[in-house]
Scaffold this motif. Structure first.
Motif, PDB file in Angstrom:
ATOM      1  N   ILE A 159       1.026  -1.127  -0.011  1.00 29.15           N
ATOM      2  CA  ILE A 159      -0.042  -0.056  -0.001  1.00 29.15           C
ATOM      3  C   ILE A 159       0.969   1.303  -0.002  1.00 29.15           C
ATOM      4  N   ALA A 160       0.797   2.013  -0.879  1.00 25.72           N
ATOM      5  CA  ALA A 160       1.463   3.423  -0.885  1.00 25.72           C
ATOM      6  C   ALA A 160       0.375   4.585  -0.801  1.00 25.72           C
ATOM      7  N   ARG A 161       1.114   5.494  -0.257  1.00 25.95           N
ATOM      8  CA  ARG A 161       0.321   6.848   0.004  1.00 25.95           C
ATOM      9  C   ARG A 161       1.312   7.689  -0.855  1.00 25.95           C
ATOM     10  N   PHE A 162       0.685   8.410  -1.773  1.00 27.85           N
ATOM     11  CA  PHE A 162       1.449   9.283  -2.630  1.00 27.85           C
ATOM     12  C   PHE A 162       0.604  10.434  -3.192  1.00 27.85           C
ATOM     13  N   SER A 163       1.344  11.333  -3.630  1.00 31.20           N
ATOM     14  CA  SER A 163       1.099  12.557  -4.099  1.00 31.20           C
ATOM     15  C   SER A 163       1.173  12.584  -5.813  1.00 31.20           C
TER      16      SER A 163
ATOM     17  N   ALA B  58       4.952  10.593  -6.687  1.00 28.79           N
ATOM     18  CA  ALA B  58       5.675  10.944  -5.546  1.00 28.79           C
ATOM     19  C   ALA B  58       5.341  10.254  -4.462  1.00 28.79           C
ATOM     20  N   LEU B  59       6.162   9.070  -3.720  1.00 26.20           N
ATOM     21  CA  LEU B  59       5.772   8.556  -2.707  1.00 26.20           C
ATOM     22  C   LEU B  59       5.847   9.199  -1.240  1.00 26.20           C
ATOM     23  N   LEU B  60       4.965   9.245  -0.596  1.00 30.55           N
ATOM     24  CA  LEU B  60       4.899   9.845   0.553  1.00 30.55           C
ATOM     25  C   LEU B  60       5.437   8.668   1.833  1.00 30.55           C
ATOM     26  N   ALA B  61       5.283   9.514   3.104  1.00 29.65           N
ATOM     27  CA  ALA B  61       5.236   8.519   4.401  1.00 29.65           C
ATOM     28  C   ALA B  61       4.009   7.694   4.045  1.00 29.65           C
ATOM     29  N   PRO B  62       4.040   6.390   4.174  1.00 29.01           N
ATOM     30  CA  PRO B  62       2.747   5.510   3.922  1.00 29.01           C
ATOM     31  C   PRO B  62       1.677   5.902   5.133  1.00 29.01           C
TER      32      PRO B  62
ATOM     33  N   PHE C 297      -4.167   7.186  -2.102  1.00 32.86           N
ATOM     34  CA  PHE C 297      -3.620   5.866  -1.801  1.00 32.86           C
ATOM     35  C   PHE C 297      -3.952   5.023  -2.832  1.00 32.86           C
ATOM     36  N   GLY C 298      -2.899   3.998  -2.977  1.00 29.38           N
ATOM     37  CA  GLY C 298      -2.792   3.244  -3.932  1.00 29.38           C
ATOM     38  C   GLY C 298      -2.220   1.746  -3.673  1.00 29.38           C
ATOM     39  N   ILE C 299      -2.667   0.720  -4.692  1.00 25.39           N
ATOM     40  CA  ILE C 299      -1.911  -0.816  -4.286  1.00 25.39           C
ATOM     41  C   ILE C 299      -0.801  -0.634  -5.268  1.00 25.39           C
TER      42      ILE C 299
END
Length: 258
Positions: A3-7, A47-51, A14-16
């Protein structure tokens, strides 16, 4: 499942992670489940963020590997040694660790991180994993000179940027078969199997939840193996946990106060 949290396009989503694409979800899966929107975004465009941003606290466990306890000059504690970091210390993958002007020696401590998914209070060890949403990678950055000076750890471990987390949350992960490695500019500094932990993850959750309520999104940093050491401005610190991924952060010095 990763699971990713991203901008993306000035929004946070959020995405898989599906190879080199992100399957976009309708909301934070910790609360909204895994409902896809039908959109896919190339990983290179995000851009991946702190998940996760802990809702209330970052719980940390000190001296949870025998070899690290020995290198710090003491015996391993009989019970988990708990301390806290503020959630304002959290940064994500690719963000910059800032060495504060108050410290002359900042050190890396690569760690496996547990992400809590349900309210947990007085949880028994045999049920503890039912409260885990997943696992990520962390770096318990420490101002070692201030830690020794203060005699307690809040200031030394609580500076802004002193809690990198990422790159993703892995919901299907077996710590017993995984390893952790920390590198500075490609040089291996720490390397150990996670099975070398003194206190297991269920035992830590039981112990911590007897002290304070763990909320969804809170994280537990499970301790670091031997090999902690300094880094300087211009360095790149990487912490890799097999099966989850690599957390990578560059380093700079703080600007002097104006």
């Amino acid at each position: 499942m990763k699971i990713a949290r991203f901008s993306h396009n000035d929004g946070i989503q959020f995405g898989i992670l599906d190879e080199q694409e992100l399957v976009v979800l309708a909301g934070d899966p910790m609360f909204a489940g895994y409902e896809p929107t039908g959109e896919r975004i190339p990983l290179a465009d995000a851009a991946l963020l702190a998940p996760v941003i802990p809702r209330s606290k970052v719980v940390c466990v000190g001296k949870n590997y025998h070899d690290h306890a020995a290198e710090m000059g003491g015996e391993a504690p009989e019970e988990p040694l708990l301390f806290l970091k503020p959630n304002t210390a959290v940064i994500g993958p690719g963000d910059t660790i800032v060495r504060p002007t108050l410290s002359e020696r900042t050190e890396h401590e690569g760690e496996l991180v547990v992400v809590i998914g349900r309210i947990a209070k007085n949880v028994r060890a045999e049920n503890a994993l039912d409260y885990v949403f997943g696992y990520t990678v962390g770096n318990d950055v420490t101002a070692r000179d201030l830690q020794r000076k203060d005699g307690q750890w809040a200031r030394a471990k609580g500076f802004d940027t002193f809690c990198p987390l990422g790159p993703v949350i892995e919901t299907e992960f077996d710590p017993a078969s995984a390893t952790i490695e920390t590198r500075v500019n490609g040089e291996v500094r720490q390397q150990a199997p996670l099975s070398d932990m003194i206190h297991s993850i269920p035992a830590i959750i039981e112990y911590a939840s007897a002290v304070f309520t763990l909320l969804p999104g809170d994280v537990i940093m499970t301790g670091t193996p031997a090999g902690v050491g300094p880094f300087a401005a211009g360095d790149v610190v990487e912490v890799e946990v097999s099966g989850i991924g690599t957390l990578r952060n560059a380093v700079r010095d703080a600007l002097p106060a104006s």
